[in-house]
Enzyme design. Structure first.
Site, mmCIF file in Angstrom:
data_model
loop_
_atom_site.group_PDB
_atom_site.id
_atom_site.type_symbol
_atom_site.label_atom_id
_atom_site.label_comp_id
_atom_site.label_asym_id
_atom_site.label_seq_id
_atom_site.Cartn_x
_atom_site.Cartn_y
_atom_site.Cartn_z
ATOM 1 N N SER B 209 30.022 14.761 -27.813
ATOM 2 C CA SER B 209 28.814 13.206 -27.584
ATOM 3 C C SER B 209 28.031 13.585 -25.971
ATOM 4 C CB SER B 209 30.123 12.072 -26.531
ATOM 5 O OG SER B 209 30.588 12.364 -25.519
ATOM 6 N N ARG B 213 24.228 13.404 -26.346
ATOM 7 C CA ARG B 213 23.946 12.278 -26.448
ATOM 8 C C ARG B 213 22.522 12.534 -25.715
ATOM 9 N NH1 ARG B 213 27.058 11.768 -22.840
ATOM 10 N NH2 ARG B 213 27.942 9.308 -24.136
ATOM 11 N N ASN B 217 18.746 11.217 -27.568
ATOM 12 C CA ASN B 217 17.641 11.070 -26.877
ATOM 13 C C ASN B 217 15.897 11.988 -27.359
ATOM 14 O OD1 ASN B 217 18.283 8.519 -25.311
ATOM 15 N ND2 ASN B 217 20.264 9.611 -25.039
#
Lengths: 156, 273
Positions: B209, B213, B217
């Site tokens: 994660s 992440r 992004n």
């Protein structure tokens, strides 16, 4: 891939973006940094000022202590001097008072002596008069002989 | 991809292709020409642009901070030292607020992660064609300048964090404690396999994660910049500038999140139950 107007478009965008950052992003960041710098500078200033103040205060305290000691010494010295003076004065007073008392007593004694002499003289004259009266066994004019008796008494 | 006029999809694909160096299927070493060749190399290839830029940015960070540290004064800090102090204070405060164990590694690690990830993200704000065009002029076909849009870079960092999690877990709780934590809860010793499954997933999910992440992004942000770049050149600024401004927030936030989560994970690893 080839070079075309896309590059120009990106250059325009980039220029605007950089302008935006210069205008709205950079100044607040700079301000924050300067504020921090100022805070640190102020803090350091305050610290050094406090250190200087402390030094001054210590110096001041030392000076005052020294002055206090000097004054105390002065006061003690004065007090000693004054005490000596008082003792001297007291001695002087006592001496003069003693002399005065002595003189007064002497004067009184002299007076007593004079008075006794006077009294004695009067008694002697009366005694002499009475003796003469008895010797002569006759009345003699007291007035006429008083001058004689006085002369006699004065010779005593 | 040397066509005179690439179609939009070609343009996008070209921009999303890393400069890959590796073993060709025929056994020779070399750069991949195009996505197909890069994919054929399989695992045994490196993204030279990702490595190069991340190392370059890492060196910038190290150099700047080293310089500030060497010339640090106890008086009023100058510009660079002031900036570095702000960063260090900020990271140190974050670590102190979150991490309650005692470790001399966590704060420098967090500082490095924050600054490095921020710098790598920052490359996102450079117009998407500038550096590739420059390298194209020097004869390099592919150039992806934002290392954090490469999942290899983000996963690489998160795996390093993962190893640190395991290292600290074992260091603080011992091998037995760590294994016990994985197998004896939440349901007690009779449910060991199930516990292991649950806790294992939880453990593995951390680095995944963390990496995805950041990657997601930045990849999305970069992709939108690329999409904007295929619009007519005179209108690009209308979308590109707001997106770039918004991205100032995103890149900072993502760098901060990566750092914070690293601290939190390591803090959890160091906590004794």
């Amino acid at each position: 891939m080839n070079l075309n107007l896309t590059l120009v478009g990106q250059a325009i965008s980039f220029a605007i973006f950089v302008w935006f950052c210069m205008k709205y992003v950079w100044p607040p960041v700079m301000e924050a940094m300067q504020a921090r710098q100022k805070k640190i500078a102020d803090g350091l200033d305050a610290a050094s000022r406090a250190a200087r103040d402390l030094e001054l205060a210590q110096e001041q305290a030392g000076k005052q202590l020294r002055e206090g000691k000097e004054q105390a010494a002065l006061i003690i010295e004065q007090a000693n001097k004054r005490a000596n003076q008082i003792v001297d004065e007291a001695k002087e007073n006592a001496r003069s008072e003693g002399a005065r008392l002595l003189a007064a007593a002497q004067a009184e004694v002299e007076q007593e002596v004079n008075r006794a002499k006077e009294e004695l003289r009067a008694q002697v004259s009366a005694l002499a008069l009475k003796g003469a009266e008895q010797v002569l066994n006759a009345s003699i004019d007291e007035k006429a002989h008083a001058e004689l008796v006085e002369k006699l008494a004065a010779e005593l | 991809m040397a066509g005179a006029n690439p179609t939009p999809s070609e343009y996008i694909q070209h921009h999303l292709q890393n400069l890959t160096f590796g073993l060709h299927p025929d056994g020779t070493l070399g750069f991949a020409h195009g996505a197909k060749e890069a994919a054929d190399m399989g695992f045994w290839a490196v993204h030279v642009d990702t490595l190069g830029w991340s190392i370059f940015l890492g060196l910038i960070f190290t150099f700047l901070f080293r310089k500030a540290a060497k010339h640090a004064t106890t008086g009023v800090p100058g510009g660079l030292q002031n900036f570095v102090e702000i960063m260090v204070e900020f990271v140190d405060q974050s670590v102190k607020d979150t991490f309650h164990g005692r470790s001399s590694l966590i704060a420098p690690l967090a500082l490095t992660i924050f600054c490095w990830v921020f710098l790598m993200n920052l490359m996102d704000l450079v117009p998407v064609d500038f550096l590739p065009a420059l390298f194209m002029a020097m004869g390099v076909d592919y150039m992806k300048v934002v290392p954090t849009t490469d999942v290899n870079a983000t996963l690489g960092m998160s795996i390093a964090v993962f190893f640190l999690i395991i290292y600290y877990s074992i260091k603080v709780k011992g091998v037995g404690g760590f294994v016990g934590e994985l197998t004896l809860q939440p349901f007690g010793k009779w449910m060991m396999p199930f516990n292991l499954l649950l806790e294992g997933v939880g453990l593995i999910a951390k680095p995944i994660s963390l990496a995805l992440r950041l990657f997601g992004n930045l990849y999305a942000g970069e992709l939108i910049f690329i999409l904007i770049a295929i619009m007519p050149f005179w209108i690009q600024w209308a979308l590109s500038v707001p997106w770039a401004i918004f991205h100032i927030l995103v890149i900072t936030l993502q760098a901060f999140i990566f750092m914070m989560l690293t601290i939190v994970y390591l803090s959890l690893a160091c906590e004794d139950h």
